[in-house]
Design a protein around this motif. Sequence first.
Motif, PDB file in Angstrom:
ATOM      1  N   GLN A   1       1.020  -7.095  12.026  1.00 34.56           N
ATOM      2  CA  GLN A   1       0.023  -6.406  11.213  1.00 34.56           C
ATOM      3  C   GLN A   1       0.757  -5.328  10.433  1.00 34.56           C
ATOM      4  N   ILE A   2       0.460  -5.252   9.145  1.00 30.22           N
ATOM      5  CA  ILE A   2       1.071  -4.258   8.269  1.00 30.22           C
ATOM      6  C   ILE A   2      -0.017  -3.290   7.821  1.00 30.22           C
ATOM      7  N   LYS A   3       0.261  -1.997   8.001  1.00 29.04           N
ATOM      8  CA  LYS A   3      -0.680  -0.967   7.554  1.00 29.04           C
ATOM      9  C   LYS A   3       0.019  -0.059   6.556  1.00 29.04           C
TER      10      LYS A   3
ATOM     11  N   LEU B   1      -5.241  -1.450   6.871  1.00 26.10           N
ATOM     12  CA  LEU B   1      -4.671  -2.758   7.172  1.00 26.10           C
ATOM     13  C   LEU B   1      -4.585  -3.624   5.926  1.00 26.10           C
ATOM     14  N   LEU B   2      -3.404  -4.211   5.687  1.00 23.83           N
ATOM     15  CA  LEU B   2      -3.240  -5.195   4.617  1.00 23.83           C
ATOM     16  C   LEU B   2      -3.554  -6.574   5.188  1.00 23.83           C
ATOM     17  N   GLU B   3      -4.204  -7.411   4.409  1.00 21.33           N
ATOM     18  CA  GLU B   3      -4.495  -8.786   4.833  1.00 21.33           C
ATOM     19  C   GLU B   3      -3.279  -9.649   4.546  1.00 21.33           C
ATOM     20  N   THR B   4      -2.266  -9.515   5.384  1.00 19.41           N
ATOM     21  CA  THR B   4      -1.006 -10.207   5.139  1.00 19.41           C
ATOM     22  C   THR B   4      -1.082 -11.677   5.529  1.00 19.41           C
ATOM     23  N   LEU B   5      -0.330 -12.468   4.799  1.00 16.80           N
ATOM     24  CA  LEU B   5      -0.152 -13.877   5.110  1.00 16.80           C
ATOM     25  C   LEU B   5       1.029 -13.996   6.072  1.00 16.80           C
TER      26      LEU B   5
ATOM     27  N   ALA C   1      14.929   1.332   4.762  1.00 15.90           N
ATOM     28  CA  ALA C   1      14.183   0.204   5.316  1.00 15.90           C
ATOM     29  C   ALA C   1      13.618  -0.602   4.158  1.00 15.90           C
ATOM     30  N   GLU C   2      13.387  -1.902   4.407  1.00 12.66           N
ATOM     31  CA  GLU C   2      12.762  -2.769   3.412  1.00 12.66           C
ATOM     32  C   GLU C   2      11.718  -3.628   4.101  1.00 12.66           C
ATOM     33  N   LEU C   3      10.571  -3.774   3.475  1.00 19.89           N
ATOM     34  CA  LEU C   3       9.503  -4.622   4.005  1.00 19.89           C
ATOM     35  C   LEU C   3       9.040  -5.553   2.899  1.00 19.89           C
ATOM     36  N   ASP C   4       9.098  -6.851   3.166  1.00 18.24           N
ATOM     37  CA  ASP C   4       8.605  -7.875   2.241  1.00 18.24           C
ATOM     38  C   ASP C   4       7.422  -8.562   2.907  1.00 18.24           C
ATOM     39  N   CYS C   5       6.330  -8.692   2.171  1.00 17.12           N
ATOM     40  CA  CYS C   5       5.178  -9.406   2.704  1.00 17.12           C
ATOM     41  C   CYS C   5       4.367  -9.992   1.544  1.00 17.12           C
ATOM     42  N   GLU C   6       3.459 -10.874   1.905  1.00 15.94           N
ATOM     43  CA  GLU C   6       2.508 -11.416   0.950  1.00 15.94           C
ATOM     44  C   GLU C   6       1.113 -11.163   1.504  1.00 15.94           C
ATOM     45  N   ILE C   7       0.202 -10.827   0.606  1.00 16.92           N
ATOM     46  CA  ILE C   7      -1.191 -10.675   0.994  1.00 16.92           C
ATOM     47  C   ILE C   7      -2.022 -11.671   0.190  1.00 16.92           C
TER      48      ILE C   7
ATOM     49  N   VAL D   1       1.689 -12.364  -8.639  1.00 18.32           N
ATOM     50  CA  VAL D   1       0.533 -13.065  -8.075  1.00 18.32           C
ATOM     51  C   VAL D   1       0.698 -14.557  -8.312  1.00 18.32           C
ATOM     52  N   SER D   2       0.419 -15.360  -7.274  1.00 16.45           N
ATOM     53  CA  SER D   2       0.461 -16.825  -7.377  1.00 16.45           C
ATOM     54  C   SER D   2      -0.899 -17.381  -7.016  1.00 16.45           C
ATOM     55  N   ALA D   3      -1.436 -18.256  -7.854  1.00 16.47           N
ATOM     56  CA  ALA D   3      -2.730 -18.880  -7.568  1.00 16.47           C
ATOM     57  C   ALA D   3      -2.563 -19.971  -6.508  1.00 16.47           C
ATOM     58  N   GLY D   4      -3.642 -20.270  -5.805  1.00 17.18           N
ATOM     59  CA  GLY D   4      -3.627 -21.308  -4.769  1.00 17.18           C
ATOM     60  C   GLY D   4      -3.089 -20.774  -3.461  1.00 17.18           C
ATOM     61  N   ASP D   5      -3.316 -21.522  -2.394  1.00 17.52           N
ATOM     62  CA  ASP D   5      -2.833 -21.146  -1.058  1.00 17.52           C
ATOM     63  C   ASP D   5      -3.149 -19.704  -0.701  1.00 17.52           C
ATOM     64  N   GLY D   6      -4.350 -19.269  -0.970  1.00 21.24           N
ATOM     65  CA  GLY D   6      -4.755 -17.918  -0.603  1.00 21.24           C
ATOM     66  C   GLY D   6      -4.549 -16.886  -1.682  1.00 21.24           C
ATOM     67  N   GLY D   7      -4.129 -17.291  -2.868  1.00 20.79           N
ATOM     68  CA  GLY D   7      -3.913 -16.321  -3.939  1.00 20.79           C
ATOM     69  C   GLY D   7      -2.873 -15.302  -3.537  1.00 20.79           C
ATOM     70  N   LYS D   8      -1.638 -15.714  -3.384  1.00 22.62           N
ATOM     71  CA  LYS D   8      -0.577 -14.872  -2.833  1.00 22.62           C
ATOM     72  C   LYS D   8      -0.175 -13.745  -3.776  1.00 22.62           C
ATOM     73  N   VAL D   9      -0.047 -12.553  -3.197  1.00 22.89           N
ATOM     74  CA  VAL D   9       0.451 -11.373  -3.894  1.00 22.89           C
ATOM     75  C   VAL D   9       1.693 -10.911  -3.139  1.00 22.89           C
TER      76      VAL D   9
END
Length: 121
Positions: A9-11, A16-20, A51-57, A99-107
Amino acid sequence: MPMTHSRAQIKVNGGLLETLPGPKLKLGGNKRSPVVGNRGLIGYSEATEPAELDCEIALTPGTSLAQLRDITDATLTYEADTGQTYVVRNAFVTEAIEVSAGDGGKVALKFSGDPAQEMGV
């Protein structure tokens, strides 16, 4: 058999971010480099890496990409499902949001900040 890390979980500032699946945290801290003299290895030098954090929401109704893009001086929390919690202070978004369309609209979000601190050890 012990559980292994599979979810996080990323905050950001407690929200809270809705991370994939698949966020990545690079803890940062001391990076050591060898120092070589004429007769071989003398020792090492140290430099602090952030520090570095990579995520998709997922892009959902009500998600403000402008607010995400403008994150600075934030406190990030990475909570692993195995119980470890890491905090990155003075964090900021490092790259333009994609932003990518499809598969949850990835950001895609990329953050950097002070070296991560492990909490509760």
